[in-house]
Design an enzyme around this catalytic site. Structure first.
Site, mmCIF file in Angstrom:
data_model
loop_
_atom_site.group_PDB
_atom_site.id
_atom_site.type_symbol
_atom_site.label_atom_id
_atom_site.label_comp_id
_atom_site.label_asym_id
_atom_site.label_seq_id
_atom_site.Cartn_x
_atom_site.Cartn_y
_atom_site.Cartn_z
ATOM 1 N N LYS A 146 0.861 -1.178 0.000
ATOM 2 C CA LYS A 146 0.000 0.000 0.000
ATOM 3 C C LYS A 146 0.901 1.232 0.000
ATOM 4 O O LYS A 146 1.478 1.593 1.021
ATOM 5 C CB LYS A 146 -0.877 0.028 1.264
ATOM 6 C CG LYS A 146 -1.943 1.103 1.192
ATOM 7 C CD LYS A 146 -2.356 1.649 2.547
ATOM 8 C CE LYS A 146 -1.452 2.720 3.053
ATOM 9 N NZ LYS A 146 -1.323 3.918 2.194
ATOM 10 N N GLU A 191 10.004 1.006 10.485
ATOM 11 C CA GLU A 191 10.955 2.095 10.206
ATOM 12 C C GLU A 191 10.213 3.387 10.488
ATOM 13 O O GLU A 191 9.387 3.833 9.688
ATOM 14 C CB GLU A 191 11.412 2.036 8.746
ATOM 15 C CG GLU A 191 12.177 0.777 8.383
ATOM 16 C CD GLU A 191 13.599 0.756 8.934
ATOM 17 O OE1 GLU A 191 14.057 1.785 9.464
ATOM 18 O OE2 GLU A 191 14.232 -0.304 8.850
ATOM 19 N N CYS A 203 13.401 10.995 7.086
ATOM 20 C CA CYS A 203 13.503 10.533 8.479
ATOM 21 C C CYS A 203 14.927 10.707 8.972
ATOM 22 O O CYS A 203 15.170 10.826 10.163
ATOM 23 C CB CYS A 203 13.087 9.075 8.567
ATOM 24 S SG CYS A 203 14.018 8.037 7.439
ATOM 25 N N GLU A 209 9.855 16.166 14.947
ATOM 26 C CA GLU A 209 10.407 15.983 13.607
ATOM 27 C C GLU A 209 9.902 17.135 12.726
ATOM 28 O O GLU A 209 8.693 17.272 12.528
ATOM 29 C CB GLU A 209 9.902 14.638 13.082
ATOM 30 C CG GLU A 209 10.759 14.018 12.058
ATOM 31 C CD GLU A 209 10.241 12.647 11.644
ATOM 32 O OE1 GLU A 209 9.067 12.319 11.895
ATOM 33 O OE2 GLU A 209 11.030 11.908 11.048
HETATM 34 P P1 NAP Z 1 2.446 8.354 8.041
HETATM 35 O O1 NAP Z 1 1.394 9.381 8.131
HETATM 36 O O2 NAP Z 1 2.737 7.530 9.246
HETATM 37 O O3 NAP Z 1 2.050 7.427 6.808
HETATM 38 C C1 NAP Z 1 2.877 6.377 6.384
HETATM 39 C C2 NAP Z 1 2.042 5.353 5.670
HETATM 40 O O4 NAP Z 1 1.117 4.807 6.610
HETATM 41 C C3 NAP Z 1 1.201 5.911 4.530
HETATM 42 O O5 NAP Z 1 1.132 4.971 3.513
HETATM 43 C C4 NAP Z 1 -0.141 6.110 5.194
HETATM 44 O O6 NAP Z 1 -1.218 6.080 4.297
HETATM 45 C C5 NAP Z 1 -0.194 4.901 6.091
HETATM 46 N N1 NAP Z 1 -1.162 5.003 7.177
HETATM 47 C C6 NAP Z 1 -1.541 6.083 7.870
HETATM 48 N N2 NAP Z 1 -2.461 5.738 8.804
HETATM 49 C C7 NAP Z 1 -2.654 4.407 8.679
HETATM 50 C C8 NAP Z 1 -3.469 3.444 9.344
HETATM 51 N N3 NAP Z 1 -4.298 3.788 10.326
HETATM 52 N N4 NAP Z 1 -3.407 2.150 8.951
HETATM 53 C C9 NAP Z 1 -2.579 1.787 7.958
HETATM 54 N N5 NAP Z 1 -1.779 2.639 7.297
HETATM 55 C C10 NAP Z 1 -1.806 3.932 7.653
HETATM 56 O O7 NAP Z 1 3.857 8.984 7.615
HETATM 57 P P2 NAP Z 1 4.166 9.928 6.378
HETATM 58 O O8 NAP Z 1 3.725 11.296 6.695
HETATM 59 O O9 NAP Z 1 3.683 9.314 5.104
HETATM 60 O O10 NAP Z 1 5.756 9.836 6.335
HETATM 61 C C11 NAP Z 1 6.559 10.599 7.140
HETATM 62 C C12 NAP Z 1 7.017 9.803 8.359
HETATM 63 O O11 NAP Z 1 7.679 8.614 7.925
HETATM 64 C C13 NAP Z 1 8.035 10.555 9.183
HETATM 65 O O12 NAP Z 1 7.778 10.353 10.544
HETATM 66 C C14 NAP Z 1 9.351 9.899 8.786
HETATM 67 O O13 NAP Z 1 10.363 10.008 9.752
HETATM 68 C C15 NAP Z 1 8.925 8.494 8.588
HETATM 69 N N6 NAP Z 1 9.891 7.795 7.750
HETATM 70 C C16 NAP Z 1 10.703 6.866 8.334
HETATM 71 C C17 NAP Z 1 11.658 6.213 7.572
HETATM 72 C C18 NAP Z 1 12.565 5.203 8.190
HETATM 73 O O14 NAP Z 1 13.179 4.444 7.436
HETATM 74 N N7 NAP Z 1 12.698 5.122 9.499
HETATM 75 C C19 NAP Z 1 11.779 6.496 6.213
HETATM 76 C C20 NAP Z 1 10.922 7.451 5.644
HETATM 77 C C21 NAP Z 1 9.970 8.081 6.423
HETATM 78 P P3 NAP Z 1 -1.799 7.459 3.687
HETATM 79 O O15 NAP Z 1 -0.762 7.983 2.805
HETATM 80 O O16 NAP Z 1 -3.013 7.049 2.973
HETATM 81 O O17 NAP Z 1 -2.072 8.350 4.867
#
Ligand code: NAP
Length: 490
Positions: free
Chosen positions: A184, A260, A294, A391
């Site tokens: 997804k 992650e 991140c 962040e």
């Molecule tokens: P996010 O809001 O947590 O969303 C990540 C993914 O999760 C998206 O595909 C999102 O779908 C999905 N999602 C959200 N709510 C969900 C739920 N209730 N059930 C299942 N899936 C759900 O994060 P983001 O804003 O896309 O990305 C930024 C974050 O990712 C930052 O905190 C960053 O640090 C972290 N990140 C970490 C790494 C690492 O390797 N540690 C790498 C890159 C990013 P939708 O798009 O439809 O909301």
């Protein structure tokens, strides 16, 4: 890049769900628009998967699992290698697609094509190196056989900030290990994953091994998938808040998980550092991906005696950053992903300024179409500022000063996150002390970029569980089986 180039790559991108090898509309027939963050205009509409589609995707992954697990490792390896080659052939198209849906400058998208596709090549090489061991028990009465097996169907959830690399970093080790997957992608950036899925088909991937379900209803799609007993593993990249929720849901079926999650990286500059190198590293660690990584340095901790020099040199570099649409020549700073991201940067900067931080440059949104925020340097950020805890995910530098090495360690570790830390020092022993003292999954020691397919990427504390890439990455998708058999001489 011309408008015709953009139209051509969009026309070549699938916009439907991929389930069981068949591109198809969502069961309920719904679609959603994917936007260009640099203009706010719609690029294309994509099929919007619902729970019923999610279950059909799991059906397909479960049906394909046994045959894929039984496929010769060399064959799995060859398919990954062909997928890597296909990405190389289309690198300009994929880079443009990523810039269109996510906003980053083309040069950075090309960099992500190299980095992201490298997982396909690395894990094509790892697919044929899955080993076990054979041993004699201490009593000499038995033989122990330890073997590795694919965990089974996996559900992969990726964020929007690295549309290619976050997908390949999961898909490649899963496929190499013999697992089938349902992925997804983020609602904001589904196009790159759909495009690459098509390349996997061209590379000869059997139907059902890779299924793609973009959606606007992440929670509703995910819940029945996680509750399905056929699923064996969840791999998630995204925010810690969502990760915590998914871990709770994954507990119901005691799923294997890889998480992650978010970061709050310290970037520590000691007085014995090469300041020019530290500034160079800071530009990469902060402004790559417009600060939306991140791994982005979130807190600049600089020793008092060199803080003015570091801040002045960094500000001079920041003042020269070209801003614009990612497709324009020479641009280094594109738009943030959406209005919410701009508002978040605005609020964090305002809070720090209200508490007494100095604005050296920038400090607000840019008045032009799209969601742009000016590259900003804040100095003397007070310890109680929200920006040191949260962040930022934007092009904002916050500098706080420290006196001693112990202070630097205390400040750097003063966070619930532990993804990556950056340290600049010319003192080897100090560098080694930092490796041992900082609570972090990864470290850049005199280096501003740490990501590499050959290295184990991942965090400690609330930054996550598990590692992606390196020799470790494939083990997230393998389970260990141990067999005891009597000594053949008994
Ligand atoms: P996010 O809001 O947590 O969303 C990540 C993914 O999760 C998206 O595909 C999102 O779908 C999905 N999602 C959200 N709510 C969900 C739920 N209730 N059930 C299942 N899936 C759900 O994060 P983001 O804003 O896309 O990305 C930024 C974050 O990712 C930052 O905190 C960053 O640090 C972290 N990140 C970490 C790494 C690492 O390797 N540690 C790498 C890159 C990013 P939708 O798009 O439809 O909301």
């Amino acid at each position: 890049m011309t408008a015709a180039d953009e139209a051509k790559v969009l026309a070549a991108t699938p916009t439907r769900l991929l389930i069981g090898g068949v591109w198809q509309d969502a069961a309920e027939g719904r679609k959603f628009d994917v936007l260009d963050p640099s203009t706010g205009s719609t690029l294309v509409a994509v099929a919007d998967a619902g729970p019923e589609d999610g279950i059909r995707a799991i059906d397909a992954a479960a049906a394909a699992q046994d045959a894929w697990a039984a496929t010769a490792p060399r064959k799995r390896s060859d398919i990954l290698r062909h997928a890597w080659e296909a990405v190389q052939e289309r690198r300009d198209d994929i880079a443009l697609l990523m810039t269109l849906e996510m906003g980053k400058p083309i040069a950075e998208s090309l960099g992500e094509v190299t980095y992201g596709s490298e997982f396909l090549r690395w894990f094509s090489e790892e697919a044929v190196r899955i080993t076990g061991r054979y041993g004699v028990n201490p009593e000499g009465t038995g033989r122990t056989i330890v073997s590795q097996h694919p965990v089974g169907p996996c559900y992969l959830i990726t964020p929007w900030n690295f549309p290619l690399a976050m997908a390949t970093r999961k898909i490649a080790p899963a496929l190499a290990a013999g697992c089938t997957v349902v992925i997804k992608p983020a609602e904001l950036t589904p196009l790159t994953t759909l495009y690459v899925a098509q390349l996997f088909q061209e590379a000869g991937l059997p139907d059902g091994v890779l299924n793609v379900v973009p959606t606007t209803k992440a929670g509703a799609l995910t819940e029945p998938i996680l509750n399905d007993r056929r699923l064996r593993k969840l791999s998630f990249t995204g925010s810690t808040a969502v990760g915590v929720k998914l871990l709770q849901q994954a507990a119901v079926n005691v799923l294997r998980t890889s998480m992650e999650l978010g970061g709050n990286a310290p970037f520590v500059v000691f007085e014995d550092a090469d300041i020019d190198a530290a500034v160079e590293g800071a530009m990469l660690a902060k402004f790559r991906n417009i600060g939306q990584a991140c791994t982005a340095s979130n807190r600049f901790l600089v020793q008092e005696s060199v803080a003015d020099e570091f801040a002045e040199k960094l500000t001079a570099r920041v003042s020269a950053l070209p801003i614009g649409r990612g497709t324009d020549d020479g641009v280094r700073i594109g738009p943030l992903i959406n209005e919410a991201a701009v508002k978040k940067a605005e609020d964090l900067v305002q809070d720090a300024v209200n508490r007494g931080a100095d604005v050296r440059i920038g400090g607000g949104p840019i008045d032009r179409p799209g969601t742009f925020y000016s590259p900003t340097v804040l100095d003397r950020v007070p310890a109680d500022s929200e920006i040191l805890r949260t962040e930022i995910f934007g092009p904002v530098v916050g500098i706080a000063r420290f006196a001693t090495e112990d202070d630097a360690v205390r400040l750097a570790n003063n966070t619930e996150y532990g993804l990556v830390s950056y340290v600049y020092t010319k003192d080897l022993a100090r560098g080694q002390r930092m490796i041992e003292r900082l609570e972090t999954g990864m470290m850049g020691l005199n280096a501003g970029v740490i990501s590499n397919a050959s290295a184990p990427f991942g965090g400690v504390k609330q930054s996550g569980i598990g590692r992606e890439g390196g020799f470790e990455g494939i083990h997230e998708y393998l389970s260990t089986k141990y067999t005891m058999t009597p000594s053949p001489f008994a």
